[in-house]
Scaffold this active site. Structure first.
Site, PDB file in Angstrom:
ATOM      1  CD  GLU A   1      -2.867  -1.213   0.135  1.00 34.24           C
ATOM      2  OE1 GLU A   1      -3.088  -0.141  -0.482  1.00 34.24           O
ATOM      3  OE2 GLU A   1      -3.417  -2.278  -0.158  1.00 34.24           O
TER       4      GLU A   1
ATOM      5  CB  CYS B   1      -1.477   7.166   1.625  1.00 35.76           C
ATOM      6  SG  CYS B   1      -2.887   6.190   2.173  1.00 35.76           S
TER       7      CYS B   1
END
Length: 455
Positions: A207, A241
């Site tokens: 990720e 993010c």
């Protein structure tokens, strides 16, 4: 570390985690521990970068509670044997798929949402029946300490163990043999993890991040757009993010857009005392971000103080694609605003960059929405909203290309930490001779006929 991994492998091979009741009890225990220690967790994360108890609950803990509740509710269904159709060549028989845990897993968490990004994959790993070695980020040290204390004092280390440390400890861990590695963090470190996993052919979920674009069209609902966009950008001081990294706004509404942004930031009154803003995680990142602020292009904000690691919510205008701030992911409270007149041209520019983790589209035009969704590849996104896609566990969360490999949340997380074992089961009461020697033209003709029926 090596002994812990050996112990976990023995624990797993003895089938201790295969029982669904074991998994459910472990998940419920984790939720109870998190709830009972909320004050400790709140204090730890506030010490690290002044995240308020409100934000800690809404951004982190509430999502974990929801993940656990969903896993315990649906685990029996997720782990059930899946029957599938059997083709004629294998008649008579039945076919089915058995979800099974991968084994000993390594989870490396990230610092920006240290509880959520450490425990969310761990919840998925527990639900799938694995053992877990968790390495939280060392940057928020108080948070890391609280995670280690919570887990190591309450779980059997042969099942769930936290190991703290920095680069040396992470490097040592990556040199070990795992059955699954799950990493959340930057692209450069993700590449290191991927290379280390390749030595043992270990499956990896990465990720990562990237420059997530936002497109604001001339026919959007401007006030609502700005309110949602400013909240999502400056949440966690931009250290998210999937935060909007930069904005393309249509030239005809650019000035009004900027004015509304300034108004919304002032109304939100972002500061530590209000509990709606956090510090930059460390001095290194503070310096990096300050160096990205072009003083000639500041429309709003720009103030900063390294003593308390503060950077004011900042908007840059008249930004060009070749500017320094457009080269890498910002990961901070700085929003570059670029204008456009031709949608196709900016789509080309976005596609020239690595595939982003997220993309956000603010428009009331259905044709525009469809065009962007059809032409730009990205991990996840939203229409007339930003960041909130992560709150729906029915939407798999993950990147594509350089922004990540694999996904999780909800059943997707269960699948990430599972192997789906395919089984063909055939009775003994009938045996056709088609596949056996001697071969013949009639056998081949029958086989071809059966294959045509299947496809």
């Amino acid at each position: 570390m090596e002994q812990t991994i050996r112990n976990q492998r023995v624990f797993f091979n003895n089938n201790n985690t295969k029982s669904l009741s074991f998994r459910v009890l472990a998940l419920k225990k984790l939720k109870r521990l998190l709830q009972e220690n909320e004050e400790i967790l709140n204090n730890a994360i506030y010490k690290d970068f002044k995240k308020s108890s409100f934000d800690n609950y809404t951004n982190e803990l509430s999502l974990l509670y929801k993940d656990i509740d969903e896993a315990t509710k649906h685990l029996k269904k997720w782990a059930s044997i899946k029957k599938v159709t059997t083709n004629l060549v294998n008649f008579p028989s039945k076919s089915y798929i058995i979800p099974e845990p991968l084994g000993v897993t390594l989870i490396i968490g990230a610092w920006n949402y240290p509880y959520q990004l450490s425990f969310a994959p761990a919840i998925a790993a527990i639900a799938a029946g694995n053992t877990i070695l968790l390495k939280p980020s060392e940057l928020p040290i108080n948070t890391s300490n609280s995670i280690a204390k919570l887990i190591n004092e309450n779980f059997d280390p042969s099942f769930f163990k936290v190991i703290e440390g920095g680069i040396p400890e992470t490097t040592t861990l990556l040199n070990q043999k795992f059955d699954k590695i799950f990493f959340t963090g930057s692209v450069p470190v993700g590449k290191i993890v991927y290379q280390a996993a390749a030595k043992n052919l270990t499956p990896v979920t990465l990720e990562l991040g990237g420059k997530s674009p936002t497109i604001v069209t001339e026919n959007c609902d401007l006030k609502t757009t700005v309110r949602r966009l400013m909240w999502s950008k400056y949440l966690n001081a931009g250290q998210t993010c999937i935060a909007p990294d930069y904005v393309y706004v249509h030239e005809t509404i650019k000035e009004n857009f900027l004015k509304e942004c300034k108004k919304e930031i002032k109304a939100s009154n972002y500061n530590f005392e209000n509990g709606n803003y956090v510090q930059i995680i460390d001095e290194k990142n503070h310096t990096r971000l300050v160096n990205l602020i072009d003083k000639e292009k500041i429309y709003f904000g720009g103030k900063h103080n390294i003593t308390n690691r503060y950077i004011e919510p900042t908007i840059l205008k008249n930004v060009k694609d070749e500017d320094e701030i457009m080269k890498d992911e910002i990961f901070g409270p700085i929003l570059p605003v670029l204008s456009y007149t031709n949608l196709s041209e900016i789509i080309i520019k976005i596609k020239e960059r690595p595939k982003p983790l997220s993309c956000y589209i603010f428009t009331n035009d259905n044709k525009t929405r469809k065009k962007i969704l059809n032409e730009i590849s990205f991990g996840s996104g939203a229409i007339n909203e930003a960041i909130m896609q992560i709150s729906n566990s029915n939407l798999p969360f993950g990147g594509v290309g350089q922004s990540g490999i694999g996904s999780y949340h909800g059943e997707s997380g269960f699948k990430t930490f599972s192997h789906y074992k395919s089984i063909l089961e055939k009775p003994n009461w009938l045996e056709l001779n088609l596949k056996y020697f001697p071969h013949s033209k009639i056998k081949l003709k029958i086989i071809k006929f059966l294959m045509k029926l299947e496809f």
